[in-house]
Design a protein around this motif. Sequence first.
Motif, PDB file in Angstrom:
ATOM      1  N   GLN A  96     -49.669 104.841 -27.485  1.00  0.00           N
ATOM      2  CA  GLN A  96     -50.883 104.261 -28.065  1.00  0.00           C
ATOM      3  C   GLN A  96     -50.638 102.893 -28.670  1.00  0.00           C
ATOM      4  O   GLN A  96     -51.584 102.160 -28.960  1.00  0.00           O
ATOM      5  N   GLY A  97     -49.372 102.550 -28.884  1.00  0.00           N
ATOM      6  CA  GLY A  97     -49.056 101.264 -29.463  1.00  0.00           C
ATOM      7  C   GLY A  97     -49.075 101.260 -30.975  1.00  0.00           C
ATOM      8  O   GLY A  97     -49.549 102.208 -31.615  1.00  0.00           O
ATOM      9  N   THR A  98     -48.553 100.177 -31.525  1.00  0.00           N
ATOM     10  CA  THR A  98     -48.583  99.976 -32.970  1.00  0.00           C
ATOM     11  C   THR A  98     -48.937  98.515 -33.222  1.00  0.00           C
ATOM     12  O   THR A  98     -48.411  97.616 -32.569  1.00  0.00           O
ATOM     13  N   GLN A  99     -49.857  98.288 -34.172  1.00  0.00           N
ATOM     14  CA  GLN A  99     -50.385  96.948 -34.396  1.00  0.00           C
ATOM     15  C   GLN A  99     -49.491  96.171 -35.352  1.00  0.00           C
ATOM     16  O   GLN A  99     -49.117  96.661 -36.419  1.00  0.00           O
ATOM     17  N   VAL A 100     -49.177  94.955 -34.962  1.00  0.00           N
ATOM     18  CA  VAL A 100     -48.440  94.024 -35.815  1.00  0.00           C
ATOM     19  C   VAL A 100     -49.337  92.818 -36.066  1.00  0.00           C
ATOM     20  O   VAL A 100     -49.837  92.202 -35.118  1.00  0.00           O
TER      21      VAL A 100
ATOM     22  N   MET B 298     -50.732  94.068 -30.361  1.00  0.00           N
ATOM     23  CA  MET B 298     -50.437  95.491 -30.280  1.00  0.00           C
ATOM     24  C   MET B 298     -49.146  95.608 -29.487  1.00  0.00           C
ATOM     25  O   MET B 298     -49.019  95.025 -28.406  1.00  0.00           O
ATOM     26  N   TYR B 299     -48.194  96.367 -30.019  1.00  0.00           N
ATOM     27  CA  TYR B 299     -46.884  96.507 -29.399  1.00  0.00           C
ATOM     28  C   TYR B 299     -46.738  97.903 -28.793  1.00  0.00           C
ATOM     29  O   TYR B 299     -47.084  98.903 -29.432  1.00  0.00           O
ATOM     30  N   TYR B 300     -46.200  97.931 -27.588  1.00  0.00           N
ATOM     31  CA  TYR B 300     -46.019  99.177 -26.856  1.00  0.00           C
ATOM     32  C   TYR B 300     -44.585  99.286 -26.363  1.00  0.00           C
ATOM     33  O   TYR B 300     -43.993  98.288 -25.951  1.00  0.00           O
ATOM     34  N   CYS B 301     -44.057 100.497 -26.350  1.00  0.00           N
ATOM     35  CA  CYS B 301     -42.805 100.727 -25.650  1.00  0.00           C
ATOM     36  C   CYS B 301     -43.131 101.421 -24.328  1.00  0.00           C
ATOM     37  O   CYS B 301     -44.186 102.049 -24.174  1.00  0.00           O
ATOM     38  N   ALA B 302     -42.233 101.271 -23.378  1.00  0.00           N
ATOM     39  CA  ALA B 302     -42.469 101.846 -22.060  1.00  0.00           C
ATOM     40  C   ALA B 302     -41.138 102.042 -21.353  1.00  0.00           C
ATOM     41  O   ALA B 302     -40.132 101.419 -21.708  1.00  0.00           O
ATOM     42  N   LEU B 303     -41.140 102.897 -20.371  1.00  0.00           N
ATOM     43  CA  LEU B 303     -39.962 103.030 -19.527  1.00  0.00           C
ATOM     44  C   LEU B 303     -39.788 101.730 -18.744  1.00  0.00           C
ATOM     45  O   LEU B 303     -40.755 101.027 -18.442  1.00  0.00           O
ATOM     46  N   GLU B 304     -38.559 101.441 -18.400  1.00  0.00           N
ATOM     47  CA  GLU B 304     -38.229 100.168 -17.765  1.00  0.00           C
ATOM     48  C   GLU B 304     -39.066  99.892 -16.517  1.00  0.00           C
ATOM     49  O   GLU B 304     -39.478  98.769 -16.268  1.00  0.00           O
ATOM     50  N   GLU B 305     -39.353 100.899 -15.752  1.00  0.00           N
ATOM     51  CA  GLU B 305     -40.021 100.688 -14.462  1.00  0.00           C
ATOM     52  C   GLU B 305     -41.533 100.851 -14.542  1.00  0.00           C
ATOM     53  O   GLU B 305     -42.212 100.842 -13.513  1.00  0.00           O
ATOM     54  N   THR B 306     -42.070 100.991 -15.733  1.00  0.00           N
ATOM     55  CA  THR B 306     -43.515 101.120 -15.886  1.00  0.00           C
ATOM     56  C   THR B 306     -44.201  99.835 -15.451  1.00  0.00           C
ATOM     57  O   THR B 306     -43.823  98.754 -15.908  1.00  0.00           O
ATOM     58  N   PRO B 307     -45.196  99.915 -14.584  1.00  0.00           N
ATOM     59  CA  PRO B 307     -45.920  98.706 -14.165  1.00  0.00           C
ATOM     60  C   PRO B 307     -46.589  98.033 -15.356  1.00  0.00           C
ATOM     61  O   PRO B 307     -46.930  98.674 -16.350  1.00  0.00           O
ATOM     62  N   LEU B 308     -46.820  96.739 -15.215  1.00  0.00           N
ATOM     63  CA  LEU B 308     -47.313  95.948 -16.334  1.00  0.00           C
ATOM     64  C   LEU B 308     -48.845  95.894 -16.348  1.00  0.00           C
ATOM     65  O   LEU B 308     -49.468  94.843 -16.187  1.00  0.00           O
ATOM     66  N   TYR B 309     -49.457  97.039 -16.582  1.00  0.00           N
ATOM     67  CA  TYR B 309     -50.901  97.065 -16.830  1.00  0.00           C
ATOM     68  C   TYR B 309     -51.190  98.223 -17.773  1.00  0.00           C
ATOM     69  O   TYR B 309     -50.466  99.200 -17.859  1.00  0.00           O
ATOM     70  N   MET B 310     -52.294  98.075 -18.527  1.00  0.00           N
ATOM     71  CA  MET B 310     -52.590  98.968 -19.645  1.00  0.00           C
ATOM     72  C   MET B 310     -52.666 100.434 -19.217  1.00  0.00           C
ATOM     73  O   MET B 310     -52.197 101.314 -19.930  1.00  0.00           O
ATOM     74  N   GLY B 311     -53.237 100.680 -18.057  1.00  0.00           N
ATOM     75  CA  GLY B 311     -53.408 102.057 -17.627  1.00  0.00           C
ATOM     76  C   GLY B 311     -52.125 102.795 -17.348  1.00  0.00           C
ATOM     77  O   GLY B 311     -52.110 104.020 -17.273  1.00  0.00           O
ATOM     78  N   ALA B 312     -51.026 102.057 -17.205  1.00  0.00           N
ATOM     79  CA  ALA B 312     -49.740 102.682 -16.898  1.00  0.00           C
ATOM     80  C   ALA B 312     -48.970 103.077 -18.150  1.00  0.00           C
ATOM     81  O   ALA B 312     -47.974 103.799 -18.048  1.00  0.00           O
TER      82      ALA B 312
END
Length: 119
Positions: free
Chosen positions: A111-115, A93-107
């Motif tokens: 919703q992501g996109t499945q590859v 599952m691929y997610y985009c995030a802001l650069e400073e987003t902590p590396l855990y799912m709750g942050a």
Amino acid sequence: QVQLVESGGGLVQPGGSLRLSCVGSGFSFRSEGMKWLRRAPGKGLEWIAGISRGDERTSYAGPVKGRFIVSKDNAKETFDLQMNSLKPEDTAMYYCALEETPLYMGALQGQGTQVTVSP
């Protein structure tokens, strides 16, 4: 409120390509660095590529370097990931995030996109 919507995932054969796109809202898109993350089955969240805030320098994790290309269009407020020469181990599952987003799912804000890479 930051919102991110990923799209473009799907099923592809090994060696194939996909282009993921992320649309952002609720923040100053052109002012922020962005990153792509992925979570493979049974594994944790992994940083794979990003564009840094300010100088917009791109960077890649070893497993995807030379195969994936990240780009950011500030006018359209989109952040894309071109994935080439896909391998079964890219299945996640691929997610985009802001650069400073902590590396855990709750942050994560999307919703992501499945590859899925499979013969």
